[in-house]
Design a protein around this motif. Sequence first.
Motif, PDB file in Angstrom:
ATOM      1  N   PHE A 165       4.405   5.341  -7.280  1.00 43.19           N
ATOM      2  CA  PHE A 165       3.731   5.866  -8.571  1.00 43.19           C
ATOM      3  C   PHE A 165       2.376   6.464  -8.251  1.00 43.19           C
ATOM      4  O   PHE A 165       1.661   6.560  -8.987  1.00 43.19           O
ATOM      5  CB  PHE A 165       2.745   4.102  -8.661  1.00 43.19           C
ATOM      6  N   ASN A 166       2.088   7.189  -6.900  1.00 43.80           N
ATOM      7  CA  ASN A 166       1.087   8.368  -7.071  1.00 43.80           C
ATOM      8  C   ASN A 166      -0.471   7.662  -6.840  1.00 43.80           C
ATOM      9  O   ASN A 166      -0.653   8.028  -7.814  1.00 43.80           O
ATOM     10  CB  ASN A 166       1.680   9.170  -7.482  1.00 43.80           C
ATOM     11  N   ILE A 167      -0.421   5.863  -7.144  1.00 44.86           N
ATOM     12  CA  ILE A 167      -1.779   5.784  -7.068  1.00 44.86           C
ATOM     13  C   ILE A 167      -2.244   6.132  -6.527  1.00 44.86           C
ATOM     14  O   ILE A 167      -1.619   6.389  -5.209  1.00 44.86           O
ATOM     15  CB  ILE A 167      -1.738   4.213  -6.724  1.00 44.86           C
ATOM     16  N   SER A 168      -4.224   6.544  -6.247  1.00 46.09           N
ATOM     17  CA  SER A 168      -4.942   6.606  -5.505  1.00 46.09           C
ATOM     18  C   SER A 168      -5.302   6.077  -4.320  1.00 46.09           C
ATOM     19  O   SER A 168      -4.761   5.177  -4.210  1.00 46.09           O
ATOM     20  CB  SER A 168      -6.098   7.210  -5.692  1.00 46.09           C
ATOM     21  N   GLN A 169      -5.378   6.569  -2.685  1.00 47.27           N
ATOM     22  CA  GLN A 169      -5.444   5.881  -1.962  1.00 47.27           C
ATOM     23  C   GLN A 169      -6.867   4.775  -1.571  1.00 47.27           C
ATOM     24  O   GLN A 169      -6.224   3.290  -1.198  1.00 47.27           O
ATOM     25  CB  GLN A 169      -5.884   6.843  -0.552  1.00 47.27           C
ATOM     26  N   MET A 194       2.754   1.538  -3.233  1.00 45.17           N
ATOM     27  CA  MET A 194       2.497   2.427  -4.540  1.00 45.17           C
ATOM     28  C   MET A 194       1.676   3.548  -4.010  1.00 45.17           C
ATOM     29  O   MET A 194       1.592   4.517  -5.576  1.00 45.17           O
ATOM     30  CB  MET A 194       0.659   0.959  -4.765  1.00 45.17           C
ATOM     31  N   ILE A 195       1.364   3.985  -3.554  1.00 47.64           N
ATOM     32  CA  ILE A 195       1.250   5.470  -2.713  1.00 47.64           C
ATOM     33  C   ILE A 195       2.737   6.495  -3.643  1.00 47.64           C
ATOM     34  O   ILE A 195       2.572   7.615  -3.989  1.00 47.64           O
ATOM     35  CB  ILE A 195       0.893   5.764  -1.673  1.00 47.64           C
ATOM     36  N   TYR A 220       0.853  -1.163  -0.456  1.00 47.77           N
ATOM     37  CA  TYR A 220       0.404   0.008   0.549  1.00 47.77           C
ATOM     38  C   TYR A 220       0.726   1.635  -0.481  1.00 47.77           C
ATOM     39  O   TYR A 220       0.481   2.327  -1.004  1.00 47.77           O
ATOM     40  CB  TYR A 220      -0.982  -0.292   1.215  1.00 47.77           C
ATOM     41  N   SER A 267      -7.862   3.502  -4.629  1.00 44.75           N
ATOM     42  CA  SER A 267      -6.927   2.166  -5.415  1.00 44.75           C
ATOM     43  C   SER A 267      -5.607   1.682  -4.930  1.00 44.75           C
ATOM     44  O   SER A 267      -5.579   0.071  -5.205  1.00 44.75           O
ATOM     45  CB  SER A 267      -6.359   2.423  -6.720  1.00 44.75           C
ATOM     46  N   SER A 268      -4.753   2.005  -3.905  1.00 47.38           N
ATOM     47  CA  SER A 268      -3.855   1.254  -3.118  1.00 47.38           C
ATOM     48  C   SER A 268      -4.316   0.050  -2.732  1.00 47.38           C
ATOM     49  O   SER A 268      -3.908  -1.148  -2.340  1.00 47.38           O
ATOM     50  CB  SER A 268      -3.153   1.535  -2.643  1.00 47.38           C
ATOM     51  N   ILE A 310      -6.063  -2.609  -4.446  1.00 45.19           N
ATOM     52  CA  ILE A 310      -4.890  -3.680  -4.684  1.00 45.19           C
ATOM     53  C   ILE A 310      -3.993  -4.361  -4.042  1.00 45.19           C
ATOM     54  O   ILE A 310      -3.800  -5.967  -3.576  1.00 45.19           O
ATOM     55  CB  ILE A 310      -3.911  -2.653  -6.033  1.00 45.19           C
ATOM     56  N   SER A 311      -3.773  -3.806  -2.690  1.00 46.17           N
ATOM     57  CA  SER A 311      -3.495  -4.561  -1.949  1.00 46.17           C
ATOM     58  C   SER A 311      -4.061  -5.363  -0.545  1.00 46.17           C
ATOM     59  O   SER A 311      -3.428  -6.542  -0.705  1.00 46.17           O
ATOM     60  CB  SER A 311      -2.516  -2.926  -0.660  1.00 46.17           C
TER      61      SER A 311
END
Length: 309
Positions: free
Chosen positions: A132-136, A128-129, A125, A138-139, A142-143
């Motif tokens: 890759f600057n993925i939104s919370q 990725m944040i 989690y 989405s992270s 995925i996690s």
Amino acid sequence: MDTAFVVALSIGVLSRLIMLNVDKKQYPTQPNVLLTQLVLAFVASALGALVVPALLEKSYTSITFLSLAAEQFRKVRESRRNTLQNLEDIQLVKRGSAFIEEIARTYEVRNYMCIVTSFSTISLYHFMIKEFNISQNSSLLISGVFGLILAIILKKLLKRKSIEDIADVRQVEIKFVDESILQVGDLKGITNVGLESDRQRYLENGIGIEIIPKDNNYINASVLYDAGQRQAIVYNIYSRVGLFRDDNEPAFVPLPRRHPQKQSIMIAYVPIERDVEKVLEAVRSCPILSSSKGRNLSINYKIGEKGSV
């Protein structure tokens, strides 16, 4: 409370719940032991989920909590071992020291699995944040999925083989020779049954079992020959189908004997209900103990043959 922490904590506890479906086939998990395991799973998962945030805050002393947890889980293993050993004297069929140690070790290892899954979930989690600057949201999704997949993978990796993986199990005849000598299949001399009533119970309710090593090799035979493994087999039968005897009836204590020519194991067993298929399935489902593996690996010839093949 941080959402990522809650997700990682939940994944860790869920991973232990997945393994409990396997546990209760080997030894009781409900209700007291079940509650104990869930509490330990919660503690282990919380520790795994807290380590990463603590490290991100450069609180390196948090690593000491993991060492304290490992020490605590070793004590849990010791406590479980002592509990089962204290119960041995009241068992009609004993588990044996090897099986007890296997159970205690399993309790310890599966707590570590909670730490691994929760730690991996929250690590992914944050990775990725930050990388890759993925939104919370989405992270988290995925996690969370990753943690569940990891729990399933660990379950498969920790799954032990059973007797059916290394041996064929079949029913054989029970009879008496020389009036009172018990014979199972073509192996006689299992034990001497003096009372006629006891012999009659064997003939009416007893089931003869032969466990034959697969591939006719000594690697599988050595597992069956291990004393702890043989005791685990008879206890596994007892835990599933019961035993038709009282404390003062030593004639019906199951005695697994090795056939010296075929290297198979012979057992005469008197279940409460004479259901042949249930008894054979109980033998097949017995887990292979870690202490019984790894012997005779250098013997590369078949049973009954001389020299290598």
